[in-house]
Design a protein around this motif. Structure first.
Motif, PDB file in Angstrom:
ATOM      1  N   UNK A  99      -6.907   5.811   5.378  1.00  0.00           N
ATOM      2  CA  UNK A  99      -5.848   5.550   6.364  1.00  0.00           C
ATOM      3  C   UNK A  99      -5.869   4.086   6.808  1.00  0.00           C
ATOM      4  N   UNK A 100      -7.061   3.572   7.106  1.00  0.00           N
ATOM      5  CA  UNK A 100      -7.178   2.155   7.485  1.00  0.00           C
ATOM      6  C   UNK A 100      -6.755   1.253   6.326  1.00  0.00           C
ATOM      7  N   UNK A 101      -7.167   1.620   5.122  1.00  0.00           N
ATOM      8  CA  UNK A 101      -6.814   0.837   3.938  1.00  0.00           C
ATOM      9  C   UNK A 101      -5.287   0.795   3.761  1.00  0.00           C
ATOM     10  N   UNK A 102      -4.654   1.950   3.867  1.00  0.00           N
ATOM     11  CA  UNK A 102      -3.196   2.021   3.706  1.00  0.00           C
ATOM     12  C   UNK A 102      -2.506   1.191   4.778  1.00  0.00           C
ATOM     13  N   UNK A 103      -2.928   1.339   6.024  1.00  0.00           N
ATOM     14  CA  UNK A 103      -2.319   0.568   7.115  1.00  0.00           C
ATOM     15  C   UNK A 103      -2.434  -0.931   6.884  1.00  0.00           C
ATOM     16  N   UNK A 104      -3.547  -1.370   6.312  1.00  0.00           N
ATOM     17  CA  UNK A 104      -3.789  -2.798   6.139  1.00  0.00           C
ATOM     18  C   UNK A 104      -3.174  -3.364   4.862  1.00  0.00           C
ATOM     19  N   UNK A 105      -2.765  -2.497   3.939  1.00  0.00           N
ATOM     20  CA  UNK A 105      -2.238  -3.001   2.669  1.00  0.00           C
ATOM     21  C   UNK A 105      -0.779  -2.611   2.488  1.00  0.00           C
ATOM     22  N   UNK A 106      -0.534  -1.518   1.814  1.00  0.00           N
ATOM     23  CA  UNK A 106       0.821  -1.117   1.436  1.00  0.00           C
ATOM     24  C   UNK A 106       1.629  -0.577   2.613  1.00  0.00           C
ATOM     25  N   UNK A 107       0.990   0.055   3.564  1.00  0.00           N
ATOM     26  CA  UNK A 107       1.677   0.662   4.700  1.00  0.00           C
ATOM     27  C   UNK A 107       2.242   2.027   4.329  1.00  0.00           C
ATOM     28  N   UNK A 131     -12.284  -2.983  16.665  1.00  0.00           N
ATOM     29  CA  UNK A 131     -12.917  -2.860  15.356  1.00  0.00           C
ATOM     30  C   UNK A 131     -11.886  -2.706  14.242  1.00  0.00           C
ATOM     31  N   UNK A 132     -10.890  -1.850  14.442  1.00  0.00           N
ATOM     32  CA  UNK A 132      -9.869  -1.654  13.411  1.00  0.00           C
ATOM     33  C   UNK A 132      -9.107  -2.950  13.139  1.00  0.00           C
ATOM     34  N   UNK A 133      -8.834  -3.719  14.182  1.00  0.00           N
ATOM     35  CA  UNK A 133      -8.158  -5.002  13.985  1.00  0.00           C
ATOM     36  C   UNK A 133      -9.011  -5.942  13.143  1.00  0.00           C
ATOM     37  N   UNK A 134     -10.312  -5.900  13.368  1.00  0.00           N
ATOM     38  CA  UNK A 134     -11.236  -6.734  12.595  1.00  0.00           C
ATOM     39  C   UNK A 134     -11.226  -6.323  11.133  1.00  0.00           C
ATOM     40  N   UNK A 135     -11.281  -5.015  10.879  1.00  0.00           N
ATOM     41  CA  UNK A 135     -11.270  -4.512   9.502  1.00  0.00           C
ATOM     42  C   UNK A 135      -9.952  -4.882   8.819  1.00  0.00           C
ATOM     43  N   UNK A 136      -8.850  -4.678   9.506  1.00  0.00           N
ATOM     44  CA  UNK A 136      -7.537  -4.985   8.933  1.00  0.00           C
ATOM     45  C   UNK A 136      -7.432  -6.470   8.618  1.00  0.00           C
ATOM     46  N   UNK A 137      -7.919  -7.317   9.497  1.00  0.00           N
ATOM     47  CA  UNK A 137      -7.888  -8.760   9.251  1.00  0.00           C
ATOM     48  C   UNK A 137      -8.732  -9.106   8.024  1.00  0.00           C
ATOM     49  N   UNK A 138      -9.887  -8.489   7.911  1.00  0.00           N
ATOM     50  CA  UNK A 138     -10.763  -8.793   6.771  1.00  0.00           C
ATOM     51  C   UNK A 138     -10.147  -8.300   5.467  1.00  0.00           C
ATOM     52  N   UNK A 139      -9.500  -7.154   5.495  1.00  0.00           N
ATOM     53  CA  UNK A 139      -8.839  -6.641   4.292  1.00  0.00           C
ATOM     54  C   UNK A 139      -7.796  -7.647   3.804  1.00  0.00           C
ATOM     55  N   UNK A 140      -7.079  -8.245   4.734  1.00  0.00           N
ATOM     56  CA  UNK A 140      -6.055  -9.218   4.374  1.00  0.00           C
ATOM     57  C   UNK A 140      -6.616 -10.514   3.816  1.00  0.00           C
ATOM     58  N   UNK A 141      -7.850 -10.836   4.154  1.00  0.00           N
ATOM     59  CA  UNK A 141      -8.437 -12.116   3.750  1.00  0.00           C
ATOM     60  C   UNK A 141      -9.409 -11.999   2.582  1.00  0.00           C
ATOM     61  N   UNK A 142     -10.016 -10.855   2.382  1.00  0.00           N
ATOM     62  CA  UNK A 142     -11.129 -10.704   1.447  1.00  0.00           C
ATOM     63  C   UNK A 142     -10.818  -9.613   0.423  1.00  0.00           C
ATOM     64  N   UNK A 165     -12.395  -8.725  -2.303  1.00  0.00           N
ATOM     65  CA  UNK A 165     -13.562  -7.930  -2.683  1.00  0.00           C
ATOM     66  C   UNK A 165     -13.818  -6.836  -1.653  1.00  0.00           C
ATOM     67  N   UNK A 166     -13.693  -7.167  -0.373  1.00  0.00           N
ATOM     68  CA  UNK A 166     -13.864  -6.179   0.693  1.00  0.00           C
ATOM     69  C   UNK A 166     -12.788  -5.115   0.593  1.00  0.00           C
ATOM     70  N   UNK A 167     -11.555  -5.552   0.366  1.00  0.00           N
ATOM     71  CA  UNK A 167     -10.430  -4.610   0.252  1.00  0.00           C
ATOM     72  C   UNK A 167     -10.671  -3.625  -0.884  1.00  0.00           C
ATOM     73  N   UNK A 168     -11.052  -4.122  -2.050  1.00  0.00           N
ATOM     74  CA  UNK A 168     -11.301  -3.250  -3.197  1.00  0.00           C
ATOM     75  C   UNK A 168     -12.488  -2.321  -2.947  1.00  0.00           C
ATOM     76  N   UNK A 169     -13.530  -2.839  -2.300  1.00  0.00           N
ATOM     77  CA  UNK A 169     -14.705  -2.014  -1.988  1.00  0.00           C
ATOM     78  C   UNK A 169     -14.339  -0.907  -1.008  1.00  0.00           C
TER      79      UNK A 169
END
Length: 104
Positions: free
Chosen positions: A46-54, A7-18, A20-24
């Motif tokens: 935590x998930x947001x940070x891992x998927x964006x800035x790190x 699930x976390x991999x799915x969320x991280x992938x979507x954050x990288x592609x979308x 609007x999802x990332x901002x939401x």
């Protein structure tokens, strides 16, 4: 039923592609804090940070050791307001969005 993807991999992938999802997701994490759901807020950010800035880069821009940031957003973490607001400020800068609190 077996899941083919974490699930976390799915969320991280979507954050990288979308964007609007990332901002939401960023808004949702902060709204969780504001509504008193600190545990969910920490998990979402935590998930947001891992998927964006790190955490490494976030540590550099907030002048906070990355491991301290990771602990702050862990299940048992208890971020101080100063540190939390510094992180939120940097996440807004990094994402290019500006969040405001309004009375409803």
């Amino acid at each position: 039923m077996t899941l083919t993807r974490n699930f976390k991999d799915t969320v991280i992938a979507r954050i990288g592609q979308d964007t609007e999802f990332r901002d939401a997701l960023l808004r949702e994490g902060i709204e969780c804090f504001l509504s008193g759901d600190v545990d969910t807020g920490k998990a979402v950010l935590r998930d947001y940070i891992n998927a964006t800035i790190g955490f490494e880069r976030l540590g550099e821009v907030t002048n906070t050791p990355p491991k301290s940031l990771m602990r702050m957003f862990s299940q048992k973490g208890n971020p101080q307001a100063r540190n939390l607001f510094a992180v939120i400020s940097q996440l807004q800068t990094q994402s290019g969005i500006h969040l405001e609190v309004r009375a409803v």
